[in-house]
Each structure stands twice: as C-alpha cells, then as structure tokens.
Motif scaffolding. Structure first.
Motif, PDB file in Angstrom:
ATOM      1  N   MET A   1      91.863  46.979  -0.993  1.00  0.00           N
ATOM      2  CA  MET A   1      90.930  47.191   0.219  1.00  0.00           C
ATOM      3  C   MET A   1      89.619  47.305  -0.086  1.00  0.00           C
ATOM      4  SD  MET A   1      91.157  50.317   3.301  1.00  0.00           S
ATOM      5  CE  MET A   1      92.005  51.384   2.425  1.00  0.00           C
ATOM      6  N   THR A   2      88.770  46.625   0.449  1.00  0.00           N
ATOM      7  CA  THR A   2      87.419  46.591   0.502  1.00  0.00           C
ATOM      8  C   THR A   2      86.620  47.816   0.910  1.00  0.00           C
ATOM      9  OG1 THR A   2      87.294  44.217   0.719  1.00  0.00           O
ATOM     10  CG2 THR A   2      85.238  45.195   1.009  1.00  0.00           C
ATOM     11  N   ILE A   3      85.892  48.509   0.131  1.00  0.00           N
ATOM     12  CA  ILE A   3      85.169  49.480   0.388  1.00  0.00           C
ATOM     13  C   ILE A   3      84.205  49.420   1.538  1.00  0.00           C
ATOM     14  CG2 ILE A   3      82.893  49.010  -1.165  1.00  0.00           C
ATOM     15  CD1 ILE A   3      83.087  52.038  -1.997  1.00  0.00           C
ATOM     16  N   LYS A   4      84.008  50.480   2.052  1.00  0.00           N
ATOM     17  CA  LYS A   4      83.211  50.257   3.663  1.00  0.00           C
ATOM     18  C   LYS A   4      82.105  51.488   3.537  1.00  0.00           C
ATOM     19  CE  LYS A   4      86.897  52.361   6.182  1.00  0.00           C
ATOM     20  NZ  LYS A   4      87.883  52.757   4.899  1.00  0.00           N
ATOM     21  N   ILE A   5      81.342  51.439   4.555  1.00  0.00           N
ATOM     22  CA  ILE A   5      80.220  52.536   4.990  1.00  0.00           C
ATOM     23  C   ILE A   5      80.847  53.933   5.084  1.00  0.00           C
ATOM     24  CG2 ILE A   5      78.488  53.407   6.412  1.00  0.00           C
ATOM     25  CD1 ILE A   5      77.820  50.246   6.556  1.00  0.00           C
ATOM     26  N   GLY A   6      80.601  54.840   4.390  1.00  0.00           N
ATOM     27  CA  GLY A   6      80.924  56.100   4.231  1.00  0.00           C
ATOM     28  C   GLY A   6      81.980  56.489   3.290  1.00  0.00           C
ATOM     29  N   ASP A   7      82.643  55.397   2.541  1.00  0.00           N
ATOM     30  CA  ASP A   7      83.333  55.836   1.439  1.00  0.00           C
ATOM     31  C   ASP A   7      82.714  56.307   0.427  1.00  0.00           C
ATOM     32  OD1 ASP A   7      85.479  54.648   2.876  1.00  0.00           O
ATOM     33  OD2 ASP A   7      85.667  52.945   2.050  1.00  0.00           O
ATOM     34  N   THR A   8      83.572  57.130  -0.583  1.00  0.00           N
ATOM     35  CA  THR A   8      82.839  57.195  -1.759  1.00  0.00           C
ATOM     36  C   THR A   8      83.045  56.334  -2.698  1.00  0.00           C
ATOM     37  OG1 THR A   8      83.109  59.606  -1.378  1.00  0.00           O
ATOM     38  CG2 THR A   8      83.145  59.024  -3.719  1.00  0.00           C
ATOM     39  N   ILE A   9      82.095  56.025  -3.579  1.00  0.00           N
ATOM     40  CA  ILE A   9      82.431  55.021  -4.846  1.00  0.00           C
ATOM     41  C   ILE A   9      83.344  55.501  -5.801  1.00  0.00           C
ATOM     42  CG2 ILE A   9      81.179  54.367  -6.789  1.00  0.00           C
ATOM     43  CD1 ILE A   9      80.066  52.895  -4.420  1.00  0.00           C
ATOM     44  N   PRO A  10      84.390  54.563  -5.879  1.00  0.00           N
ATOM     45  CA  PRO A  10      85.490  54.939  -7.060  1.00  0.00           C
ATOM     46  C   PRO A  10      84.814  54.974  -8.190  1.00  0.00           C
ATOM     47  CG  PRO A  10      85.591  52.764  -6.297  1.00  0.00           C
ATOM     48  CD  PRO A  10      84.426  53.018  -5.483  1.00  0.00           C
ATOM     49  N   ASP A  11      85.353  56.173  -9.058  1.00  0.00           N
ATOM     50  CA  ASP A  11      84.829  56.448 -10.521  1.00  0.00           C
ATOM     51  C   ASP A  11      85.611  55.511 -11.495  1.00  0.00           C
ATOM     52  OD1 ASP A  11      83.737  57.807 -12.307  1.00  0.00           O
ATOM     53  OD2 ASP A  11      85.142  59.359 -12.198  1.00  0.00           O
ATOM     54  N   VAL A  12      85.039  54.700 -12.036  1.00  0.00           N
ATOM     55  CA  VAL A  12      85.368  53.847 -13.039  1.00  0.00           C
ATOM     56  C   VAL A  12      84.115  53.660 -14.146  1.00  0.00           C
ATOM     57  CG1 VAL A  12      86.657  52.355 -11.558  1.00  0.00           C
ATOM     58  CG2 VAL A  12      84.444  51.871 -12.015  1.00  0.00           C
ATOM     59  N   ALA A  13      84.460  53.333 -15.205  1.00  0.00           N
ATOM     60  CA  ALA A  13      83.719  53.151 -16.480  1.00  0.00           C
ATOM     61  C   ALA A  13      82.548  51.999 -16.210  1.00  0.00           C
ATOM     62  CB  ALA A  13      84.464  53.185 -17.643  1.00  0.00           C
ATOM     63  N   VAL A 137      78.674  55.398   0.001  1.00  0.00           N
ATOM     64  CA  VAL A 137      78.014  54.148   0.454  1.00  0.00           C
ATOM     65  C   VAL A 137      77.642  54.488   1.892  1.00  0.00           C
ATOM     66  CG1 VAL A 137      78.404  51.741   1.219  1.00  0.00           C
ATOM     67  CG2 VAL A 137      79.877  52.843  -0.893  1.00  0.00           C
ATOM     68  N   LYS A 138      76.040  54.244   1.970  1.00  0.00           N
ATOM     69  CA  LYS A 138      75.425  54.243   3.243  1.00  0.00           C
ATOM     70  C   LYS A 138      75.172  53.073   3.894  1.00  0.00           C
ATOM     71  CE  LYS A 138      75.141  58.540   3.091  1.00  0.00           C
ATOM     72  NZ  LYS A 138      75.837  59.857   4.051  1.00  0.00           N
ATOM     73  N   ARG A 139      74.841  51.987   2.924  1.00  0.00           N
ATOM     74  CA  ARG A 139      74.838  50.628   3.636  1.00  0.00           C
ATOM     75  C   ARG A 139      75.366  49.448   2.866  1.00  0.00           C
ATOM     76  NH1 ARG A 139      71.561  48.016   6.780  1.00  0.00           N
ATOM     77  NH2 ARG A 139      71.030  45.936   6.612  1.00  0.00           N
ATOM     78  N   LEU A 140      76.209  48.456   3.253  1.00  0.00           N
ATOM     79  CA  LEU A 140      76.856  47.605   2.592  1.00  0.00           C
ATOM     80  C   LEU A 140      76.726  46.119   3.302  1.00  0.00           C
ATOM     81  CD1 LEU A 140      78.816  46.830   0.367  1.00  0.00           C
ATOM     82  CD2 LEU A 140      80.831  47.493   2.162  1.00  0.00           C
ATOM     83  N   ASP A 141      76.017  45.204   2.640  1.00  0.00           N
ATOM     84  CA  ASP A 141      76.047  43.913   3.169  1.00  0.00           C
ATOM     85  C   ASP A 141      76.435  43.129   2.102  1.00  0.00           C
ATOM     86  OD1 ASP A 141      74.134  44.173   5.316  1.00  0.00           O
ATOM     87  OD2 ASP A 141      72.904  45.304   3.857  1.00  0.00           O
ATOM     88  N   ILE A 142      77.775  42.539   2.604  1.00  0.00           N
ATOM     89  CA  ILE A 142      78.604  41.348   1.739  1.00  0.00           C
ATOM     90  C   ILE A 142      78.198  40.050   1.983  1.00  0.00           C
ATOM     91  CG2 ILE A 142      80.646  40.714   0.863  1.00  0.00           C
ATOM     92  CD1 ILE A 142      81.632  43.613   1.697  1.00  0.00           C
ATOM     93  N   GLU A 143      77.743  38.989   1.206  1.00  0.00           N
ATOM     94  CA  GLU A 143      77.527  37.712   1.345  1.00  0.00           C
ATOM     95  C   GLU A 143      78.827  37.057   1.702  1.00  0.00           C
ATOM     96  OE1 GLU A 143      74.583  36.528   1.838  1.00  0.00           O
ATOM     97  OE2 GLU A 143      73.221  37.617   0.789  1.00  0.00           O
ATOM     98  N   ALA A 144      78.781  36.076   2.616  1.00  0.00           N
ATOM     99  CA  ALA A 144      79.838  34.997   2.651  1.00  0.00           C
ATOM    100  C   ALA A 144      79.786  34.113   1.654  1.00  0.00           C
ATOM    101  CB  ALA A 144      79.513  34.203   4.223  1.00  0.00           C
ATOM    102  N   PRO A 145      80.826  33.503   1.207  1.00  0.00           N
ATOM    103  CA  PRO A 145      80.700  32.670   0.223  1.00  0.00           C
ATOM    104  C   PRO A 145      79.893  31.539   0.025  1.00  0.00           C
ATOM    105  CG  PRO A 145      83.224  33.019   0.842  1.00  0.00           C
ATOM    106  CD  PRO A 145      82.219  33.675   1.970  1.00  0.00           C
ATOM    107  N   GLY A 146      79.007  31.277  -1.034  1.00  0.00           N
ATOM    108  CA  GLY A 146      77.926  30.399  -1.166  1.00  0.00           C
ATOM    109  C   GLY A 146      76.705  30.713  -0.354  1.00  0.00           C
TER     110      GLY A 146
END
Length: 160
Positions: A1-13, A137-146
C-alpha cells in the motif's frame, strides 16, 4: 500500500551521508522532531536526476529553508558511497542531505518502489517529493512514470 498524507513514515534503516562518512540511522530517528523536505530520484548520476532534480533543490535550498523546513534530503536506491560521490559532484554539501536506501527498503516500505529491471536498474524508488513533519507525511507529490514536474524544487517551493 502506498503511503499517503497523514501517515507516519515507516521505520526502516537508512544511511545518512556525512562529511565523516556513512551514518547508519533509522527513519524514525532521522525524521523525529523536524520538518524535512524529502525528494526521491530513481538513481544517482542518472540524466534527469543529475541535470534537473538535485540541482534544482541545491539552487532553491535557501528559499525552501526560509519556509520553515529544517532540512532538505534526497534519497535514492544507491549505496552511501555513490550518494556521497553524487552529492559532492553536484555541490550538495551543506544544502541537501543525501540519504542512501541501498537495498530499497525505505521506498518499498513507502509503497513507492518500481521495477527498473528493463533498464538494468533492478528495484528503484519512484520520483516523488514529500514534506514530513515529526515523522508524519504532510505533503506528497508522486510523479507519473516518465514525468518530472510535481517533485521539482520550483513546484515544491511554490507549494510551501
């Protein structure tokens, strides 16, 4: 599932590139208590990433930081040594923190990875930008492919 605004960043190294060498940390520690403007590129030294994406954030760093951002960071599925060399060659030191996601664990946890095997690149991170405030996450902008528009420094600066 893709992260979205309001989600907490998952904790990874992750590995933060510093003047003293690689600094292993976690996303929970890195994003805690600060507002970070983060952008992701498919790879260090790749054409759009090197000609436009990273240079845009370097050029706009001072303006972005005046908008209440504590730090600007760039991540890619590359090792810390490649990210350090790329940051140094681009003049990022003191302006953009380079974060190595060598195995792609971070972008995979965000749900923002893609299969670049057709280009001989393996698993990579999508091109995106986000603002993370104290791990959320307060803002999230994902580019379309290319595409290269909504994750660009100018776009992000205008949105702040």
């Amino acid at each position: 599932m893709t992260i979205k605004i309001g989600d907490t960043i998952p904790d990874v190294a992750i590995v933060k590139v510093t003047p003293d060498g690689p600094d292993k940390t976690t996303t929970a520690a890195y994003f805690a208590g600060r507002k970070i403007a983060l952008f992701s590129v498919p790879g260090a030294f790749t054409p759009t990433c090197s000609a436009k994406h990273l240079p845009g954030f370097i050029d706009k760093a001072d303006a972005i930081l005046t908008k209440g951002v504590d730090e600007i960071a760039c991540t890619a599925v590359n090792d810390a040594f490649v990210m350090a060399a790329w940051g140094k060659s681009a003049g990022a030191e003191g302006k953009v923190t380079m974060l190595a996601d060598g195995n792609g664990d971070f972008v995979r946890a965000l749900g923002l990875d893609f299969d670049g095997s057709g280009f001989g690149m393996g698993t990579r991170g999508q091109r995106f930008a986000m603002v993370v405030d104290n791990g959320v996450v307060k803002r999230l902008d994902i580019e379309a492919p290319g595409e290269f528009r909504v994750s660009a420094a100018d776009y992000q600066l205008a949105a702040l």
